[in-house]
Write an enzyme that holds these catalytic residues in place. Structure first.
Site, mmCIF file in Angstrom:
data_model
loop_
_atom_site.group_PDB
_atom_site.id
_atom_site.type_symbol
_atom_site.label_atom_id
_atom_site.label_comp_id
_atom_site.label_asym_id
_atom_site.label_seq_id
_atom_site.Cartn_x
_atom_site.Cartn_y
_atom_site.Cartn_z
ATOM 1 N N ASP A 192 41.438 47.188 30.162
ATOM 2 C CA ASP A 192 42.702 46.952 30.854
ATOM 3 C C ASP A 192 42.953 45.463 30.631
ATOM 4 O OD1 ASP A 192 44.492 45.965 32.859
ATOM 5 O OD2 ASP A 192 44.261 47.887 33.882
ATOM 6 N N HIS A 193 44.020 45.139 29.926
ATOM 7 C CA HIS A 193 44.148 43.737 29.487
ATOM 8 C C HIS A 193 44.297 42.778 30.674
ATOM 9 C CE1 HIS A 193 48.583 44.239 29.800
ATOM 10 N NE2 HIS A 193 48.605 42.927 29.899
ATOM 11 N N HIS A 255 46.936 48.277 35.964
ATOM 12 C CA HIS A 255 47.023 46.838 36.207
ATOM 13 C C HIS A 255 47.083 46.492 37.702
ATOM 14 C CE1 HIS A 255 47.531 46.917 32.010
ATOM 15 N NE2 HIS A 255 48.840 46.985 31.966
#
Ligand code: BG6
Length: 506
Positions: A192-193, A255
Site C-alpha cells: 500500500d503505497h 489508504h
C-alpha cells in the site's frame, strides 16, 4: 535549529533477481524503475543483481531498456546520472511469458536459472506483479506450478502485489486463499503505497518514541479523530477502472485504513513485522460492523459535476471517458466508524475522501476534549481554539498542535495558536517516489510495512455494509457536488448532528 543525528547505515540487500511482470506498463515505468534508480544512486541495490522484465510478447532487451530509460527520464525524482542509469539498465533482461500459455513459464524457469548462474544472484528472487489485479492469481499459479516460488537451498522467493487486493470481502478472501495455497504468508508483500510515505511511517514514532502522547491517546482525552484524503485530481483517463471501483473501494479499506490503524493500534511489544502487523490487524478487526441501515445513516456519498479547479474547467464525472451514462459510482465518500475496544469506545472516527475537490489535503486530525470552561467563562467560547493535533501527510509534511494562549495585555483574553513542525525545515531529503523504502524492504525481507491477509480482510469487512447498502440504494442518496468545492454539504451533517464539525482545510 536542532539537527538530526546521523542515520544508521541502511542494509544492502543480498544478491537477487528482481522480476517484474508488466514491465511495459505504467507502474513499472512511473514508479518501479525510478525507485530502483534512486536505490542504485544511493548504493542500496545488491552488488549482484538482475532485473528481469516480463512481457507478453517477445521484445529485445534493447527495446525494453530504451522504453524504461524514457520512463526514467520522465518520472525520475532527481537528475538522472547517465552512468548510474546505464548500470541499472544493463541489468535488465527481457523475457516473454504469458500465464495463458503455461509452456512460456516452463521456459521462463530455465531462462531464469541460466541468467541467475551468470549473474550469481544465488537463486534469491522477487516477483513483482506490476499487472492488473486479475492477473495476480493466474501468474502466481504458474509460478507455483513450475516451482519458481519454492524456497530451496537457502534461497528466498517473494511475491509482491499492489492494491487493490480484491473488490470486496469475498473476492479478497478468495485471492488470499489462492495465494496462500502457493506461498506462505511471509513470502507475500502486499504494497500500500501510503506506507512508503515518511509521514505515515512517522505516526508510530510520534506515538511510541515520545512519552507524552500515549497517556492521553485514548477515550479519556480524545473527543474524536478525523481522517481526510481530499484530492484535486479528477478521474481523468481512469474512467474504466474508477467507474467499477468508486471512492470507497479505491481509498478507504487501504489508504485511509492504514492511517486509521497506525493512529488507533495498541503499542506493539516490539518494532518487528509480527508485532506491528498483529496490532494493526487487531484494531481493524475491532471496527464495529454496521448494519446496512446504520451504514446508510453513517455515510455520505457524492459524485462531482462540472466546475473549476484552479481555474481549469472540469467536466461532469459522468462525461469522463469509459464512465457509464447514468453511473451511480461515488467520487466522494464520508463515513463515521467506531472502534469497539477499551481505548476507543465512544470515540468516533470520521473519514472522508474525494476527487475533484478544491483543496488537496491528506491529514489525520486528533481532536482533544474541551477543557472545563468555567474559569474563562467571560471569554466567548467561539474564540477558543479547538485542541487539535494534526498529522499532515500532504501537501505539507509535518505535525501541528493547536492550543489556546493568552493574548498579551492587561485583560485575560484567549486566542488560538498553532505550533508547527515541518519536515522540510529539519531534514534535507532527496525527493523520492515513496517506493524506495518499500522495494528495499522487499529485498531485505522486512515485511513490517506490508499488509497481512487478515488485515486486508478486516478492512473489507468493515466497509462491506457500506458497499452493500450503497449498491442497493443506487441513485437514491447519491449527492452531487461541484468540482472544486469541498464536496457535498451533507458531509457536514455526519458531524454536526454529533455536535462536531470537520476541521477547516485551507
Ligand atoms: C491510489 C488511488 O491508490 O491512490 C488513486 O487509486 C489516488 O485514485 C491515489 O489518486 C492517491 O495517492 P496519493 O499518494 O496521491 O494520496
Amino acid at each position: 535549529m536542532p539537527m538530526p543525528s546521523d542515520q544508521p547505515v541502511q542494509k544492502k540487500p543480498e544478491p537477487c533477481s528482481f522480476v517484474i511482470f508488466g514491465a511495459t506498463g505504467d507502474l513499472a515505468h512511473r514508479l518501479v524503475i525510478p525507485a530502483l534508480y534512486n536505490l542504485a544512486a544511493t548504493g542500496l541495490l545488491p552488488d549482484k543483481f538482475c532485473v528481469v522484465g516480463i512481457t507478453r510478447k517477445t521484445m529485445s532487451n534493447e527495446t525494453l531498456r530504451d522504453s524504461l530509460m524514457k520512463g526514467l527520464l520522465e518520472f525520475a525524482t532527481r537528475p538522472v546520472d547517465d552512468a548510474t542509469a546505464q548500470r541499472l539498465l544493463n541489468c535488465v533482461t527481457c523475457i516473454a511469458a504469458d500465464p495463458g500459455e503455461p509452456a512460456s513459464f516452463d521456459r521462463l524457469k530455465i531462462q531464469l536459472d541460466d541468467l541467475e548462474s551468470i549473474r550469481q544472484t544465488g537463486g534469491n528472487r522477487l516477483f513483482y506483479l506490476a499487472t492488473p489485479p486479475d492477473a495476480f492469481a493466474p501468474i502466481a499459479r504458474e509460478l507455483g506450478r513450475t516451482g519458481m516460488l519454492s524456497q530451496q537451498g537457502g534461497a528466498w522467493r517473494r511475491l509482491v502485489i499492489e492494491k487493490p487486493f480484491g473488490t470486496d470481502l469475498a473476492s479478497a478472501h478468495a485471492l488470499n486463499g489462492e495465494l496462500l495455497k502457493i506461498v506462505d504468508e511471509h513470502q507475500i508483500y502486499r504494497i500500500d503505497h501510503y506506507l512508503g510515505k515518511e509521514t505515515v511511517q512517522n505516526i508510530l514514532v510520534l506515538r511510541f518514541a515520545n512519552g507524552m502522547f500515549e497517556p492521553i491517546w485514548n477515550r479519556n482525552h480524545i473527543d474524536h479523530v478525523q481522517i481526510t484524503v481530499d484530492e484535486k485530481l479528477d478521474v481523468g483517463h481512469r474512467g474504466g477502472f474508477y467507474d467499477s471501483t468508486g471512492a470507497l473501494r479505491d481509498m478507504v479499506p487501504n489508504h485511509l485504513f492504514q492511517l486509521l490503524s497506525l493512529v488507533a493500534m495498541e503499542p506493539p511489544i516490539r518494532f518487528d513485522a509480527h508485532s506491528v502487523r498483529a496490532e494493526k490487524a487487531d484494531v481493524l478487526a475491532a471496527i464495529q460492523t454496521q448494519s446496512e441501515s446504520e451504514a446508510l445513516r453513517n455515510s455520505v456519498r457524492g459524485q462531482y459535476q462540472a466546475g473549476k479547479i484552479d481555474n481549469v474547467e472540469i467536466g461532469d464525472y459522468r462525461s469522463t471517458g469509459e464512465v457509464r451514462p447514468g453511473s451511480t459510482t461515488e467520487t466522494y465518500a464520508a463515513l463515521k466508524l467506531t472502534i469497539d475496544n477499551w481505548r476507543w469506545a465512544g470515540v468516533p472516527f470520521y473519514l472522508r475522501t474525494g476527487k475533484a475537490l478544491g483543496v488537496k489535503r491528506t491529514e489525520v486530525a486528533i481532536k482533544f476534549k474541551q477543557a472545563p470552561f468555567a474559569m474563562f467563562s467571560c471569554t466567548p467560547v467561539e474564540t477558543l481554539a479547538q485542541n487539535y493535533l494534526v498529522i499532515s501527510v500532504a501537501p505539507t509534511e509535518g505535525i501541528a498542535l493547536q492550543f489556546n494562549t493568552k493574548v498579551p495585555g492587561p485583560a485575560i483574553r484567549i486566542d488560538g495558536v498553532e505550533m508547527k513542525f515541518r519536515y522540510k525545515d529539519y531534514f534535507k531529503a532527496e525527493p523520492s517516489t515513496g517506493y524506495e523504502t518499500l522495494l528495499h524492504d522487499c529485498m531485505i525481507g522486512d515485511n513490517i510495512l506490508f499488509q497481512r491477509a487478515d488485515s486486508v480482510e478486516a478492512g473489507w469487512k468493515a466497509v462491506q455494509p457500506f458497499l452493500d447498502a450503497w449498491k442497493k440504494a443506487g441513485a437514491n442518496g447519491l449527492l452531487s457536488y461541484t468540482a472544486g468545492s469541498e464536496g457535498p454539504a451533507e458531509a457536514n451533517t455526519l458531524l454536526t448532528r454529533d455536535g462536531r464539525s470537520w476541521r477547516k482545510l485551507d
